[in-house]
Write a protein that holds these residues in place. Structure first.
Motif, PDB file in Angstrom:
ATOM      1  N   MET A 116     -85.838 -30.164  62.164  1.00  0.00           N
ATOM      2  CA  MET A 116     -84.956 -29.013  62.385  1.00  0.00           C
ATOM      3  C   MET A 116     -84.995 -28.137  61.138  1.00  0.00           C
ATOM      4  SD  MET A 116     -80.863 -29.035  63.210  1.00  0.00           S
ATOM      5  CE  MET A 116     -80.467 -29.769  61.611  1.00  0.00           C
ATOM      6  N   GLY A 117     -85.575 -26.946  61.232  1.00  0.00           N
ATOM      7  CA  GLY A 117     -85.649 -26.052  60.091  1.00  0.00           C
ATOM      8  C   GLY A 117     -86.591 -26.577  59.026  1.00  0.00           C
ATOM      9  N   PHE A 118     -86.345 -26.125  57.792  1.00  0.00           N
ATOM     10  CA  PHE A 118     -87.211 -26.474  56.666  1.00  0.00           C
ATOM     11  C   PHE A 118     -86.367 -26.827  55.452  1.00  0.00           C
ATOM     12  CE2 PHE A 118     -89.729 -23.849  59.470  1.00  0.00           C
ATOM     13  CZ  PHE A 118     -90.920 -24.550  59.541  1.00  0.00           C
ATOM     14  N   ALA A 119     -86.957 -27.640  54.568  1.00  0.00           N
ATOM     15  CA  ALA A 119     -86.229 -28.135  53.407  1.00  0.00           C
ATOM     16  C   ALA A 119     -87.015 -27.880  52.136  1.00  0.00           C
ATOM     17  CB  ALA A 119     -85.954 -29.630  53.558  1.00  0.00           C
ATOM     18  N   ALA A 120     -86.278 -27.806  51.012  1.00  0.00           N
ATOM     19  CA  ALA A 120     -86.892 -27.653  49.701  1.00  0.00           C
ATOM     20  C   ALA A 120     -85.897 -28.090  48.634  1.00  0.00           C
ATOM     21  CB  ALA A 120     -87.322 -26.209  49.453  1.00  0.00           C
ATOM     22  N   ASP A 137     -83.559 -22.177  58.320  1.00  0.00           N
ATOM     23  CA  ASP A 137     -84.257 -22.093  59.614  1.00  0.00           C
ATOM     24  C   ASP A 137     -84.912 -20.727  59.794  1.00  0.00           C
ATOM     25  OD1 ASP A 137     -82.162 -20.365  60.132  1.00  0.00           O
ATOM     26  OD2 ASP A 137     -81.312 -21.524  61.777  1.00  0.00           O
ATOM     27  N   GLY A 138     -84.994 -19.974  58.685  1.00  0.00           N
ATOM     28  CA  GLY A 138     -85.575 -18.643  58.731  1.00  0.00           C
ATOM     29  C   GLY A 138     -84.554 -17.553  58.943  1.00  0.00           C
ATOM     30  N   LYS A 139     -83.355 -17.940  59.372  1.00  0.00           N
ATOM     31  CA  LYS A 139     -82.261 -16.976  59.563  1.00  0.00           C
ATOM     32  C   LYS A 139     -81.047 -17.352  58.736  1.00  0.00           C
ATOM     33  CE  LYS A 139     -83.672 -15.700  64.273  1.00  0.00           C
ATOM     34  NZ  LYS A 139     -83.252 -15.630  65.703  1.00  0.00           N
ATOM     35  N   VAL A 140     -80.690 -18.642  58.761  1.00  0.00           N
ATOM     36  CA  VAL A 140     -79.541 -19.139  58.008  1.00  0.00           C
ATOM     37  C   VAL A 140     -80.044 -20.067  56.910  1.00  0.00           C
ATOM     38  CG1 VAL A 140     -77.437 -20.518  58.102  1.00  0.00           C
ATOM     39  CG2 VAL A 140     -78.006 -18.967  59.992  1.00  0.00           C
ATOM     40  N   ASP A 141     -79.567 -19.830  55.685  1.00  0.00           N
ATOM     41  CA  ASP A 141     -79.870 -20.690  54.552  1.00  0.00           C
ATOM     42  C   ASP A 141     -78.575 -21.342  54.085  1.00  0.00           C
ATOM     43  OD1 ASP A 141     -82.730 -19.482  52.797  1.00  0.00           O
ATOM     44  OD2 ASP A 141     -82.183 -19.011  54.845  1.00  0.00           O
ATOM     45  N   LEU A 142     -78.696 -22.560  53.533  1.00  0.00           N
ATOM     46  CA  LEU A 142     -77.508 -23.253  53.042  1.00  0.00           C
ATOM     47  C   LEU A 142     -77.918 -24.408  52.136  1.00  0.00           C
ATOM     48  CD1 LEU A 142     -77.376 -26.062  54.939  1.00  0.00           C
ATOM     49  CD2 LEU A 142     -76.568 -24.412  56.633  1.00  0.00           C
ATOM     50  N   ILE A 143     -76.907 -25.001  51.482  1.00  0.00           N
ATOM     51  CA  ILE A 143     -77.094 -26.238  50.746  1.00  0.00           C
ATOM     52  C   ILE A 143     -76.658 -27.373  51.669  1.00  0.00           C
ATOM     53  CG2 ILE A 143     -76.419 -27.625  48.753  1.00  0.00           C
ATOM     54  CD1 ILE A 143     -78.066 -25.293  47.894  1.00  0.00           C
ATOM     55  N   ALA A 144     -77.547 -28.326  51.931  1.00  0.00           N
ATOM     56  CA  ALA A 144     -77.271 -29.431  52.834  1.00  0.00           C
ATOM     57  C   ALA A 144     -77.209 -30.742  52.056  1.00  0.00           C
ATOM     58  CB  ALA A 144     -78.335 -29.510  53.922  1.00  0.00           C
ATOM     59  N   GLU A 152     -77.584 -41.111  58.688  1.00  0.00           N
ATOM     60  CA  GLU A 152     -76.608 -40.205  59.285  1.00  0.00           C
ATOM     61  C   GLU A 152     -77.194 -38.799  59.380  1.00  0.00           C
ATOM     62  OE1 GLU A 152     -73.821 -41.188  60.530  1.00  0.00           O
ATOM     63  OE2 GLU A 152     -73.832 -43.247  59.751  1.00  0.00           O
ATOM     64  N   TRP A 153     -76.610 -37.983  60.226  1.00  0.00           N
ATOM     65  CA  TRP A 153     -77.051 -36.592  60.393  1.00  0.00           C
ATOM     66  C   TRP A 153     -76.699 -35.798  59.129  1.00  0.00           C
ATOM     67  CZ3 TRP A 153     -79.982 -35.112  64.380  1.00  0.00           C
ATOM     68  CH2 TRP A 153     -80.206 -33.744  64.574  1.00  0.00           C
ATOM     69  N   PRO A 154     -77.572 -34.887  58.670  1.00  0.00           N
ATOM     70  CA  PRO A 154     -77.239 -34.070  57.496  1.00  0.00           C
ATOM     71  C   PRO A 154     -75.988 -33.227  57.738  1.00  0.00           C
ATOM     72  CG  PRO A 154     -79.570 -33.881  58.050  1.00  0.00           C
ATOM     73  CD  PRO A 154     -78.916 -34.607  59.191  1.00  0.00           C
ATOM     74  N   ILE A 155     -75.275 -32.931  56.669  1.00  0.00           N
ATOM     75  CA  ILE A 155     -74.089 -32.084  56.754  1.00  0.00           C
ATOM     76  C   ILE A 155     -74.277 -30.852  55.881  1.00  0.00           C
ATOM     77  CG2 ILE A 155     -72.561 -34.035  57.222  1.00  0.00           C
ATOM     78  CD1 ILE A 155     -71.630 -33.864  54.306  1.00  0.00           C
ATOM     79  N   GLN A 156     -73.524 -29.817  56.167  1.00  0.00           N
ATOM     80  CA  GLN A 156     -73.549 -28.602  55.360  1.00  0.00           C
ATOM     81  C   GLN A 156     -72.604 -28.786  54.174  1.00  0.00           C
ATOM     82  OE1 GLN A 156     -72.706 -25.130  57.717  1.00  0.00           O
ATOM     83  NE2 GLN A 156     -74.088 -25.732  59.373  1.00  0.00           N
ATOM     84  N   LEU A 157     -73.148 -28.583  52.985  1.00  0.00           N
ATOM     85  CA  LEU A 157     -72.317 -28.669  51.793  1.00  0.00           C
ATOM     86  C   LEU A 157     -71.802 -27.288  51.391  1.00  0.00           C
ATOM     87  CD1 LEU A 157     -71.311 -30.789  49.744  1.00  0.00           C
ATOM     88  CD2 LEU A 157     -73.240 -30.142  48.276  1.00  0.00           C
ATOM     89  N   ALA A 158     -72.669 -26.293  51.460  1.00  0.00           N
ATOM     90  CA  ALA A 158     -72.272 -24.923  51.112  1.00  0.00           C
ATOM     91  C   ALA A 158     -73.100 -23.939  51.917  1.00  0.00           C
ATOM     92  CB  ALA A 158     -72.457 -24.668  49.622  1.00  0.00           C
TER      93      ALA A 158
END
Length: 630
Positions: A116-120, A137-144, A152-158
């Motif tokens: 799901m999306g991309f990571a770095a 995901d090319g539209k929304v960026d965040l810290i996960a 467990e499933w990743p969560i949004q941190l910021a």
């Protein structure tokens, strides 16, 4: 004189060279290097054709590939920030977008995030339980945030900002920091350094604050000191960047290294850039300085504030500095006569840990650049590097043909480092001028910002005026000039041929921008507002977009062109090149066009790199060397 007499007379451009297309296609890219927390294990990333491979080497042991099937590639923006290592655990981004975990020893990589999306830019928490990373995901960026085993499933941190980079943990795992920014800024225009307190399981933010930066002040590379007393970052409040410290207890800040005529940071085109690092006892910081394209390595004491250089000769360029727990320093390094290497400094000398080539070509064959500065048409001083033809076997009469190379970006630059492509041409009898036109970083912020609202104007003026200066100084043959560039450099190539027909004998354009309107509408998220500062916002600046878009004036092109493009390029999409090729075809202009399947913004596959150089050499022979005068 005796050595010169032994050289064989042969026309420029036709010298036989050991630097073949096959040799260039087989080169390994060295993209990053990091120490494990044991202070003994070094991990680096190699690019082999279009595949990224992690390699580990422990003191006294042989090197070991850490991946068999995966393709290690950061997928956010232009990539970068592909991996991290801590306590024998490597976490890396795969081309598929997933994060993988690989324990050193007998272990296979296993995914810890879903498809799901991309990571770095993964960062492992001090207790090893969590991985923080940049997600897009090319539209929304965040810290996960994801648990380090992926159970467990990743969560949004910021989230909430348009972009994020360089997340990091404090020594006790109770705080994190990162860099964020919003459109229309680019990361070298203005960013924010955010620090947040964490609590709970899984950790969540309970308090956050902006420590530095704004829309006019770029900050970057936050790092917590190992002893937990400080947070550091780079901040450009004037012409140059400073290395700043903040005491976490008192909130007091100090500028440990004040930038003055040298660059501490690099334009953040990719994730994961590192130009400094702390020692494990938090008493010193090792850092990179770049002055007029040459990198030097320094250390500064926190108590004394005194910076001391580390002997780095004969190398002239370094990147991705990493400091081990026992004080060794690792960097990626090169020089005009030395292909890229992984180096380790043990306190007394530099040791070679890995090479990017077999180094079969003698260093004496490589042309060493000389600074070449000139006054542009408006009187501004512009900078570049000049490479004379160089051979151990051949000499020629008269003046050499010249390739005028225009870098991409346009917020890019050509440092004094190894360039296999430049050597390919100089070893065949071509001179090469690398144009660091106004807009290039490394010469102060005013020089870099001079291109604002003038892209498509000053880059062309500086390229043509530099070429004229080279001809006037009797360095090259003014009737055999070639302008070449990729991406933003390809855009400059097209505009040069539109506005100065007949001045250049030919042009070589790699995935070049031809239409500013469609660039602004179709490019990837990272650059979708870049033209706001370079040309102007739409619709107010529509007239400039039209005037400086080569496709609307392509009927003026009279000189042969070679055009190269990747089929899956998301930055400069294939239609940018194909519309130019259509105009050349309709105008009867001699040209070649190569569309490389499966290639993006830049070519990685061995077979395509080989074909590119083969096609370029044939093109130059037909339309520059054998085309006659005029």
């Amino acid at each position: 004189m005796a050595e010169t007499a032994q050289l064989t007379l042969c026309p420029y451009g036709l010298w036989k060279s050991p630097i073949s297309p096959g040799l260039l296609g087989q080169r390994i890219r060295l993209d990053d290097v990091q120490w494990d927390s044991d202070g003994q294990t070094l991990v680096w990333l190699e690019g082999r054709s279009d595949r990224g491979v992690l390699v580990a080497k422990k003191d006294g042991e042989a090197r070991l590939d850490l991946v068999d099937e995966q393709n290690v590639r950061g997928g956010v923006g232009y990539g970068g920030g592909e991996f991290t290592i801590r306590d024998g655990v490597v976490v890396f981004a795969d081309r598929s977008g997933r994060l993988y975990r690989r324990d050193l020893g007998y272990s296979a990589p296993r995914p810890i995030t879903p498809l799901m999306g991309f990571a770095a830019s993964p960062a492992i928490s001090p207790d090893g339980n969590w991985v923080m990373y940049v997600y897009s995901d090319g539209k929304v960026d965040l810290i996960a945030l994801v648990d380090s085993h992926g159970s467990e499933w990743p969560i949004q941190l910021a989230r909430g900002a348009d972009f994020y980079m360089q997340p990091c943990w404090s020594h006790d795992g109770k705080r994190v920091a990162w860099i964020e920014w919003d459109h229309p800024c680019m990361p070298w225009d203005g960013t924010r350094l955010v620090m947040a307190d964490l609590a709970g399981t899984p950790p969540k933010i309970v308090k956050r604050e902006i420590l530095a930066g704004d829309v006019q002040t770029p900050v970057s590379q936050p790092q917590f000191s190992p002893d937990g007393q400080w947070i550091s970052w780079l901040e450009a409040s004037g012409e140059w960047e400073d290395l700043v410290l903040m005491n976490l207890a008192s909130g007091d800040t100090q500028r440990l290294v004040k930038g003055s005529g040298f660059q501490l940071d690099r334009a953040a085109w990719v994730q994961g850039i590192r130009t400094y690092g702390w020692t494990s006892d938090s008493s010193r910081i090792f850092y990179l300085r770049e002055t007029n394209g040459i990198t030097t390595i320094w250390s500064v004491g926190l108590r004394s504030g005194i910076s001391e250089p580390i002997v780095f000769s004969p190398y002239t360029f370094a990147s991705q500095i990493s400091v081990s727990s026992r004080g060794d320093v690792a960097v990626l390094a090169a020089a005009p006569g030395i292909p890229d290497r992984v180096l380790r400094w043990n306190g007394t000398q530099w040791l070679i840990e890995a090479r990017s080539t077999g180094e079969s070509v003698p260093p004496e064959l490589y042309s060493i650049p000389k600074p070449f500065d000139w006054l542009s048409d408006d009187g501004a001083l512009v900078h570049g590097l000049f490479f004379a033809p160089k051979s151990l076997t051949y000499q020629s009469e008269g003046l050499p043909p010249a390739i005028i190379n225009v870098h991409g970006g346009p917020t890019g630059r050509v440092p004094v480092t190894f360039s296999a492509e430049t050597a390919y041409f100089t070893s065949r009898g071509y001179a090469v001028l690398e144009v660091n036109y106004r807009g290039s970083p490394g010469y102060g912020r005013s020089y870099r910002d001079a291109l604002r609202l003038r892209w498509g104007d000053l880059d062309v003026v500086d390229t043509v005026s530099g070429t004229k200066a080279l001809v006037e100084k009797g360095q090259v043959d003014g009737k055999r000039l070639v302008v070449k560039g990729g991406s933003a450099g390809g855009y400059t190539v097209l505009n040069c041929l539109v506005r100065y027909p007949g001045f250049f004998k030919a042009g070589i354009c790699l995935y070049g921008v031809s239409n500013l309107f469609t660039l602004a509408m179709d490019t990837h998220k990272f650059e979708e507002r870049y033209t706001d500062s370079l040309v102007g916002p739409l619709p107010e600046a529509a007239s400039r977009y039209h005037a400086w878009s080569p496709i609307y004036h392509a009927n003026r092109i009279r000189d042969p062109m070679a055009v190269f493009q990747g089929s899956i390029d998301k930055v400069v999409t294939p239609d940018q090149s194909e519309t130019v090729v259509k105009a050349l075809r309709e105008g009867g202009i001699p040209h070649i066009y190569r569309l490389y399947e499966g290639e993006g913004h830049g070519f990685r596959k061995t077979e395509n790199i080989q074909d590119y150089y083969t096609q370029v050499e044939r093109f130059l022979q037909q339309y520059v060397l054998f085309a006659g005068g005029g």
